[in-house]
Scaffold this motif. Structure first.
Motif, mmCIF file in Angstrom:
data_model
loop_
_atom_site.group_PDB
_atom_site.id
_atom_site.type_symbol
_atom_site.label_atom_id
_atom_site.label_comp_id
_atom_site.label_asym_id
_atom_site.label_seq_id
_atom_site.Cartn_x
_atom_site.Cartn_y
_atom_site.Cartn_z
ATOM 1 N N PHE A 140 0.836 -1.205 0.000
ATOM 2 C CA PHE A 140 0.000 0.000 0.000
ATOM 3 C C PHE A 140 0.870 1.254 0.000
ATOM 4 O O PHE A 140 0.690 2.168 -0.810
ATOM 5 N N ALA A 141 1.841 1.304 0.918
ATOM 6 C CA ALA A 141 2.694 2.484 1.054
ATOM 7 C C ALA A 141 3.562 2.691 -0.178
ATOM 8 O O ALA A 141 3.707 3.815 -0.678
ATOM 9 N N SER A 142 4.133 1.617 -0.674
ATOM 10 C CA SER A 142 5.028 1.715 -1.828
ATOM 11 C C SER A 142 4.288 2.187 -3.069
ATOM 12 O O SER A 142 4.745 3.073 -3.798
ATOM 13 N N SER A 169 3.015 6.588 -7.000
ATOM 14 C CA SER A 169 2.050 7.378 -7.764
ATOM 15 C C SER A 169 2.049 8.852 -7.385
ATOM 16 O O SER A 169 1.932 9.723 -8.248
ATOM 17 N N SER A 170 2.201 9.132 -6.072
ATOM 18 C CA SER A 170 2.047 10.513 -5.606
ATOM 19 C C SER A 170 3.370 11.223 -5.332
ATOM 20 O O SER A 170 3.477 12.437 -5.512
ATOM 21 N N GLY A 171 4.361 10.478 -4.857
ATOM 22 C CA GLY A 171 5.627 11.098 -4.461
ATOM 23 C C GLY A 171 5.519 11.909 -3.180
ATOM 24 O O GLY A 171 6.459 12.608 -2.804
ATOM 25 N N ASP A 172 4.368 11.817 -2.496
ATOM 26 C CA ASP A 172 4.125 12.635 -1.297
ATOM 27 C C ASP A 172 4.435 11.827 -0.046
ATOM 28 O O ASP A 172 3.587 11.095 0.482
ATOM 29 N N LEU A 173 5.653 11.974 0.456
ATOM 30 C CA LEU A 173 6.102 11.190 1.609
ATOM 31 C C LEU A 173 5.333 11.562 2.871
ATOM 32 O O LEU A 173 5.011 10.700 3.699
ATOM 33 N N ARG A 174 5.019 12.849 3.034
ATOM 34 C CA ARG A 174 4.287 13.302 4.224
ATOM 35 C C ARG A 174 2.891 12.687 4.283
ATOM 36 O O ARG A 174 2.410 12.290 5.349
ATOM 37 N N GLU A 200 1.304 10.148 7.186
ATOM 38 C CA GLU A 200 0.040 10.347 7.900
ATOM 39 C C GLU A 200 -0.860 9.127 7.778
ATOM 40 O O GLU A 200 -1.468 8.682 8.758
ATOM 41 N N LEU A 201 -0.933 8.568 6.585
ATOM 42 C CA LEU A 201 -1.807 7.421 6.351
ATOM 43 C C LEU A 201 -1.327 6.183 7.112
ATOM 44 O O LEU A 201 -2.128 5.401 7.623
ATOM 45 N N LEU A 202 -0.011 6.012 7.200
ATOM 46 C CA LEU A 202 0.537 4.859 7.906
ATOM 47 C C LEU A 202 0.513 5.036 9.422
ATOM 48 O O LEU A 202 0.638 4.060 10.166
ATOM 49 N N GLY A 203 0.392 6.275 9.874
ATOM 50 C CA GLY A 203 0.383 6.533 11.311
ATOM 51 C C GLY A 203 1.763 6.496 11.925
ATOM 52 O O GLY A 203 1.924 6.168 13.101
ATOM 53 N N HIS A 204 2.785 6.850 11.122
ATOM 54 C CA HIS A 204 4.156 6.893 11.635
ATOM 55 C C HIS A 204 4.377 8.186 12.405
ATOM 56 O O HIS A 204 4.061 9.271 11.914
ATOM 57 N N ALA A 205 4.950 8.075 13.586
ATOM 58 C CA ALA A 205 5.236 9.268 14.384
ATOM 59 C C ALA A 205 6.382 10.065 13.769
ATOM 60 O O ALA A 205 6.381 11.297 13.808
ATOM 61 N N ASN A 206 7.370 9.370 13.190
ATOM 62 C CA ASN A 206 8.543 10.031 12.622
ATOM 63 C C ASN A 206 8.640 9.781 11.125
ATOM 64 O O ASN A 206 8.406 8.663 10.654
ATOM 65 N N LEU A 207 9.015 10.813 10.409
ATOM 66 C CA LEU A 207 9.151 10.697 8.958
ATOM 67 C C LEU A 207 10.241 9.699 8.588
ATOM 68 O O LEU A 207 10.169 9.039 7.550
ATOM 69 N N SER A 208 11.263 9.567 9.442
ATOM 70 C CA SER A 208 12.375 8.659 9.148
ATOM 71 C C SER A 208 11.887 7.213 9.000
ATOM 72 O O SER A 208 12.452 6.433 8.229
ATOM 73 N N THR A 209 10.817 6.858 9.715
ATOM 74 C CA THR A 209 10.254 5.508 9.601
ATOM 75 C C THR A 209 9.660 5.295 8.220
ATOM 76 O O THR A 209 9.755 4.210 7.650
ATOM 77 N N THR A 210 9.068 6.351 7.681
ATOM 78 C CA THR A 210 8.416 6.258 6.379
ATOM 79 C C THR A 210 9.429 6.301 5.235
ATOM 80 O O THR A 210 9.150 5.820 4.135
ATOM 81 N N GLN A 211 10.609 6.860 5.490
ATOM 82 C CA GLN A 211 11.578 7.071 4.418
ATOM 83 C C GLN A 211 12.104 5.788 3.792
ATOM 84 O O GLN A 211 12.686 5.825 2.716
#
Length: 298
Positions: A247-249, A254-259, A263-274
């Motif tokens: 889902f995240a990948s 498609s969007s390139g919108d990491l932020r 938010e959708l994944l519920g990660h507290a830190n952006l580094s987790t999403t990176q």
């Protein structure tokens, strides 16, 4: 002051067993790590109580070259520190030679994902029976909204808004977030909620229930996803977190919108999403290799 016996490891083992009362399994781990160092010492004509930090670094390098990864070496160093701290208390040493040494970092493993065609193949099963109807709704919701396994099993009837196509989940740290639900998942959920009435106990608020009419367990969902993967001839084991990663990948591709993905994944830190930016780069690199006229291999 030298140890009372000729073998300091033996004396350390007795300390772990009688004074610290550690389990046999834990003691074996300590001894296995210490014997790695002891074996290296024999080749260098050294004893354990003659070692300094440079010796420990040299042994660590040797073990790393033999294939031990960062996590294994971290554990090895932890065992050494415990042993040398014991040696300090026994006044065999004046300093702990392993104290300031850290293991090399392991390469970060990227989460496994399914591509869009694989997701389509995985979901291409008939949902005629009640259990297949339920499982299809579960899988569609995982992939549609990127839920964690614990978030999905905790869902209650009031958490889904079929009209507005929203689901409210409670994630880590007891934080709630609202997520959009795709049309395929909404259709599968509507079909399941109609069948759910046949099985759910009157006092059960859970959206997804078992054959006994109670809230479905995380273990049951994991096993059902695995079995469906086998039935659909998928490569490798399919598990809930793989659908969340997919889902995240796919969303990031498609969007390139990491932020937004954060938010959708519920990660507290952006580094987790990176981590998903690496997955996205792998996808782009693959497209480049296939498409660029100067990149194609002969």
């Amino acid at each position: 002051m030298l140890p009372d016996c000729t073998d300091p490891i033996q004396q350390f083992e007795q300390h772990l067993r009688s004074e610290r009362r550690l389990s046999t399994h834990t003691i074996k781990g300590y001894l296995r790590d210490l014997h790695k160092l002891d074996g290296w010492c024999e080749k260098q004509s050294l004893s354990l109580l003659q070692l300094d930090s440079q010796h420990i670094r040299s042994c660590l390098t040797t073990l790393h070259r033999k294939g031990l990864g960062g996590r294994s070496l971290d554990r090895w160093l932890a065992s050494l520190r415990t042993f040398f701290n014991y040696a300090l208390k026994q006044q065999w040493l004046k300093a702990n030679p392993a104290m300031a040494i850290s293991a090399p970092k392991s390469a970060k493993k990227l989460p496994k994902t399914l591509d869009t065609d694989q997701v389509a193949s995985y979901l291409a099963f008939s949902a005629e029976s009640w259990i297949d109807c339920r499982d299809l709704a579960i899988i569609e919701l995982f992939y549609s909204s990127g839920l964690r396994l614990s978030e999905l099993t905790a869902l209650n009837l009031g958490d889904i808004d079929l009209n507005d196509q929203l689901v409210t989940v409670t994630g880590k740290g007891n934080k709630s977030r609202q997520l959009p639900v795709g049309s395929h998942a909404i259709r599968a959920l509507k079909a399941w909620l109609t069948r759910r009435r046949e099985f759910a106990n009157n006092d059960t608020r859970a959206i997804f229930v078992s054959r006994q009419g109670k809230r479905i367990s995380t273990r049951t969902i994991q096993e059902r996803l695995r079995l469906i993967g086998l039935k659909q001839n998928m490569d490798g084991k399919i598990h809930p977190h793989m659908l969340r990663h997919s889902f995240a990948s796919h969303l990031l591709e498609s969007s390139g919108d990491l932020r937004a993905v954060q938010e959708l994944l519920g990660h507290a830190n952006l580094s987790t999403t990176q981590v998903y930016t690496h997955l996205d780069f792998q996808h782009l690199a693959k497209i480049y290799d296939q498409s660029h006229p100067r990149a194609q291999k002969k």
